[in-house]
Write a protein that holds these residues in place. Structure first.
Motif, short mmCIF file in Angstrom:
data_model
loop_
_atom_site.label_atom_id
_atom_site.label_comp_id
_atom_site.label_asym_id
_atom_site.label_seq_id
_atom_site.Cartn_x
_atom_site.Cartn_y
_atom_site.Cartn_z
N GLY A 47 0.87 -1.32 0.18
CA GLY A 47 -0.32 -0.23 -0.04
C GLY A 47 0.61 0.84 -0.01
O GLY A 47 0.41 2.40 -0.03
N GLU A 48 2.02 1.37 -0.07
CA GLU A 48 2.62 2.21 0.09
C GLU A 48 3.51 3.00 -1.07
O GLU A 48 3.56 1.76 -2.61
CB GLU A 48 4.27 2.13 0.58
CG GLU A 48 4.97 3.36 0.84
CD GLU A 48 6.64 2.68 1.54
OE1 GLU A 48 6.86 3.51 2.38
OE2 GLU A 48 6.67 1.53 1.63
N PHE A 49 3.69 4.06 -1.24
CA PHE A 49 3.70 4.67 -2.63
C PHE A 49 4.70 5.73 -2.93
O PHE A 49 5.77 6.12 -1.59
CB PHE A 49 2.32 6.21 -2.96
CG PHE A 49 2.70 6.11 -4.10
CD1 PHE A 49 1.83 6.11 -5.52
CD2 PHE A 49 3.14 7.70 -3.98
CE1 PHE A 49 1.92 6.59 -6.64
CE2 PHE A 49 3.70 8.04 -6.07
CZ PHE A 49 2.89 7.57 -6.47
N VAL A 50 5.43 4.39 -3.61
CA VAL A 50 7.03 5.29 -4.19
C VAL A 50 7.62 6.16 -4.64
O VAL A 50 6.87 5.37 -6.14
CB VAL A 50 8.17 3.82 -3.70
CG1 VAL A 50 9.85 4.35 -4.22
CG2 VAL A 50 7.79 3.08 -2.12
N THR A 51 8.05 6.37 -5.16
CA THR A 51 8.61 7.51 -6.51
C THR A 51 10.38 7.49 -6.83
O THR A 51 10.79 7.41 -5.71
CB THR A 51 8.69 8.65 -6.38
OG1 THR A 51 6.80 9.26 -6.21
CG2 THR A 51 8.63 9.72 -7.64
N ILE A 52 10.66 6.76 -7.72
CA ILE A 52 12.21 7.00 -8.09
C ILE A 52 12.53 8.67 -9.08
O ILE A 52 12.34 8.27 -9.74
CB ILE A 52 12.62 5.83 -8.22
CG1 ILE A 52 12.07 5.17 -7.47
CG2 ILE A 52 14.07 5.99 -8.99
CD1 ILE A 52 12.33 3.06 -8.04
N LEU A 53 12.89 9.27 -8.28
CA LEU A 53 13.63 10.14 -8.50
C LEU A 53 14.71 10.76 -9.14
O LEU A 53 15.87 10.10 -8.62
CB LEU A 53 13.29 12.05 -7.89
CG LEU A 53 11.53 12.17 -7.80
CD1 LEU A 53 11.43 12.78 -6.68
CD2 LEU A 53 10.89 11.85 -9.44
N GLY A 54 15.41 11.19 -10.08
CA GLY A 54 16.83 11.05 -10.62
C GLY A 54 16.75 12.15 -12.05
O GLY A 54 16.12 12.03 -12.47
N ALA A 55 18.22 12.28 -12.45
CA ALA A 55 18.42 12.56 -13.59
C ALA A 55 18.48 11.90 -14.82
O ALA A 55 18.73 10.73 -13.74
CB ALA A 55 19.83 13.61 -13.96
N LYS A 60 17.45 4.78 -12.93
CA LYS A 60 16.49 4.97 -12.73
C LYS A 60 15.30 4.08 -12.85
O LYS A 60 15.53 2.36 -12.82
CB LYS A 60 15.23 5.49 -12.97
CG LYS A 60 15.75 6.86 -11.91
CD LYS A 60 15.02 7.94 -12.66
CE LYS A 60 14.46 8.22 -13.68
NZ LYS A 60 15.39 9.21 -14.56
N SER A 61 15.29 3.52 -14.38
CA SER A 61 15.00 2.14 -15.49
C SER A 61 15.38 1.01 -15.08
O SER A 61 15.31 0.09 -15.18
CB SER A 61 14.72 2.44 -16.99
OG SER A 61 13.88 3.66 -17.75
N THR A 62 17.44 1.26 -15.15
CA THR A 62 18.05 0.26 -15.35
C THR A 62 17.56 -0.60 -13.84
O THR A 62 17.12 -1.79 -13.60
CB THR A 62 19.76 0.26 -14.94
OG1 THR A 62 19.59 0.77 -16.41
CG2 THR A 62 19.98 -0.57 -14.92
N LEU A 63 17.89 0.45 -12.99
CA LEU A 63 17.29 -0.63 -12.08
C LEU A 63 15.29 -0.95 -11.26
O LEU A 63 15.46 -2.78 -11.43
CB LEU A 63 16.57 0.48 -9.86
CG LEU A 63 16.10 -0.14 -8.91
CD1 LEU A 63 17.49 -0.81 -8.71
CD2 LEU A 63 16.07 1.80 -8.01
N LEU A 64 14.52 -0.88 -12.23
CA LEU A 64 13.29 -1.35 -12.57
C LEU A 64 13.32 -2.51 -13.68
O LEU A 64 12.56 -2.75 -13.24
CB LEU A 64 12.34 -0.14 -13.14
CG LEU A 64 11.84 1.09 -12.09
CD1 LEU A 64 11.37 1.95 -12.11
CD2 LEU A 64 11.47 0.51 -10.32
N ASN A 65 14.03 -2.20 -14.38
CA ASN A 65 13.86 -3.33 -15.28
C ASN A 65 14.66 -4.62 -14.63
O ASN A 65 14.48 -5.57 -15.07
CB ASN A 65 15.15 -3.31 -16.76
CG ASN A 65 13.87 -1.82 -17.67
OD1 ASN A 65 12.78 -2.66 -17.17
ND2 ASN A 65 14.61 -1.17 -17.99
N LEU A 66 15.67 -4.73 -14.01
CA LEU A 66 16.85 -5.67 -13.14
C LEU A 66 15.20 -6.19 -12.72
O LEU A 66 15.22 -7.45 -11.99
CB LEU A 66 17.20 -5.26 -12.00
CG LEU A 66 18.41 -4.81 -12.69
CD1 LEU A 66 19.44 -4.32 -11.42
CD2 LEU A 66 19.30 -5.92 -12.75
#
Length: 66
Positions: A47-55, A60-66
């Motif tokens: 139920g937690e909402f998390v945002t990954i922000l960065g330049a 960011k996408s590499t982390l999520l694709n893993l």
């Protein structure tokens, strides 16, 4: 899908919907390899909402694709 972890005293359950522990990623390049993520850990509770922000290009996408 939530996971439950019991601490050393077996008294408290910690629930995680997503858990990332000690993730590192490198890509090969002409000099050998380029480290793009180094020892990333993240816990997201149900139920937690998390945002990954960065330049742009920070991983960011590499982390999520893993």
């Amino acid at each position: 899908m939530a996971t439950a972890l019991i601490n050393a005293e077996n008294t408290t359950a910690v629930r995680s919907a997503v858990r990332i522990e000690h993730v590192s990623k490198s890509f090969p390049d002409q000099a050998g390899s380029q480290l793009v993520l180094d020892d990333i850990s993240l816990d997201v509770a149900p139920g937690e909402f998390v945002t990954i922000l960065g330049a742009s290009g920070c991983g960011k996408s590499t982390l999520l694709n893993l």
